[in-house]
Design an enzyme around this catalytic site. Sequence first.
Site, PDB file in Angstrom:
ATOM      1  N   HIS A  87      -7.898  29.784  -5.148  1.00  0.00           N
ATOM      2  CA  HIS A  87      -7.651  28.368  -5.391  1.00  0.00           C
ATOM      3  C   HIS A  87      -8.564  27.823  -6.483  1.00  0.00           C
ATOM      4  CE1 HIS A  87      -7.017  24.176  -4.454  1.00  0.00           C
ATOM      5  NE2 HIS A  87      -5.890  24.613  -3.923  1.00  0.00           N
ATOM      6  N   GLU A 155      -0.880  25.736 -10.309  1.00  0.00           N
ATOM      7  CA  GLU A 155      -1.529  24.500  -9.878  1.00  0.00           C
ATOM      8  C   GLU A 155      -2.358  23.952 -11.021  1.00  0.00           C
ATOM      9  OE1 GLU A 155      -3.663  24.867  -6.069  1.00  0.00           O
ATOM     10  OE2 GLU A 155      -1.734  24.126  -5.419  1.00  0.00           O
ATOM     11  N   SER A 198      -0.106  17.720  -5.930  1.00  0.00           N
ATOM     12  CA  SER A 198       0.496  16.414  -5.603  1.00  0.00           C
ATOM     13  C   SER A 198       1.964  16.498  -5.195  1.00  0.00           C
ATOM     14  CB  SER A 198       0.325  15.435  -6.779  1.00  0.00           C
ATOM     15  OG  SER A 198      -1.046  15.195  -6.995  1.00  0.00           O
ATOM     16  N   GLY A 219      -1.034  20.516  -0.447  1.00  0.00           N
ATOM     17  CA  GLY A 219      -2.326  20.145   0.129  1.00  0.00           C
ATOM     18  C   GLY A 219      -2.208  18.897   0.981  1.00  0.00           C
ATOM     19  N   GLY A 220      -2.499  17.752   0.389  1.00  0.00           N
ATOM     20  CA  GLY A 220      -2.547  16.474   1.113  1.00  0.00           C
ATOM     21  C   GLY A 220      -1.349  16.201   2.010  1.00  0.00           C
TER      22      GLY A 220
HETATM   23  P1  PGA Z   1      -2.493  18.550  -3.261  1.00  0.00           P
HETATM   24  O1  PGA Z   1      -3.260  19.944  -3.265  1.00  0.00           O
HETATM   25  O2  PGA Z   1      -1.104  18.797  -2.767  1.00  0.00           O
HETATM   26  O3  PGA Z   1      -3.291  17.676  -2.344  1.00  0.00           O
HETATM   27  O4  PGA Z   1      -2.497  18.061  -4.670  1.00  0.00           O
HETATM   28  C1  PGA Z   1      -2.605  21.090  -3.683  1.00  0.00           C
HETATM   29  C2  PGA Z   1      -3.553  22.258  -3.559  1.00  0.00           C
HETATM   30  O5  PGA Z   1      -4.541  22.263  -4.270  1.00  0.00           O
HETATM   31  O6  PGA Z   1      -3.372  23.138  -2.725  1.00  0.00           O
END
Ligand code: PGA
Length: 235
Positions: A87, A155, A198, A219-220
Amino acid sequence: MNQDTLIVSNWKMNLNFDSATQLINKIKKIKFPNSSKIKNIVCPQFLLIPQISKLVMRSKIILGSQDCHHKISGSFTGDSSLELLKHSERRICHYENNMMVRKKVDFVLANKLNPIVCVGESLKERQNGKYLETISKQLDECLPEKLKSIVIAYEPVWSIGSGSTPTFKEISEINDYTNNFLCKQKKIQKVSFLYGGSVNSKNFFDIMNHCNVNGALIGGSSIKFDEINKILLYA
Ligand code: PGA
């Protein structure tokens, strides 16, 4: 699309024993249509893994890890010997470079597990047009040759947790570029290309439909049941 759709929930350093249990129990109750080709992968933080692994037994949820050390054991204070995942937050917060990522990828593959290798450019690299250089270097230095398959998550660093996402054209460009690069330069037979940064229930479907991706790394939105439920049900 013939390939499975991979939905990877990266819980990061969120949720505690109670909230993680509640969330996973709700996810287990989702009724997928028979036609669903989803692979639902959940990556909790390390201390939650023993508990979550019991809870996902006999379910279709696949357990993943957010990181691992590249050695099976040793004097590595604070590190964890485990499976998959790489990551950019590790690249940034823990100063990991491509060489470290490569060691981990080799270690994971040698242990017959499936790594998910994250690549992506910084905002500066996107703005000054150097993003393809960065991504090809990451793909080149992080991956061995002649693999049967690999999962890559694109990413862009500037998109993670920021609410901004690249355009469909920008994601598609990296998708095509990655597939070509890995097929030609690395002789890798099958690439599953995920987008991460995101992603939420509102933009997920358009990204899937317009960018020909094989899934998403989330993520979020992955720690909010309503969000992940919508994404999983209609992916
Ligand atoms: P995010 O994170 O969806 O909160 O932007 C993605 C990730 O880094 O796994």
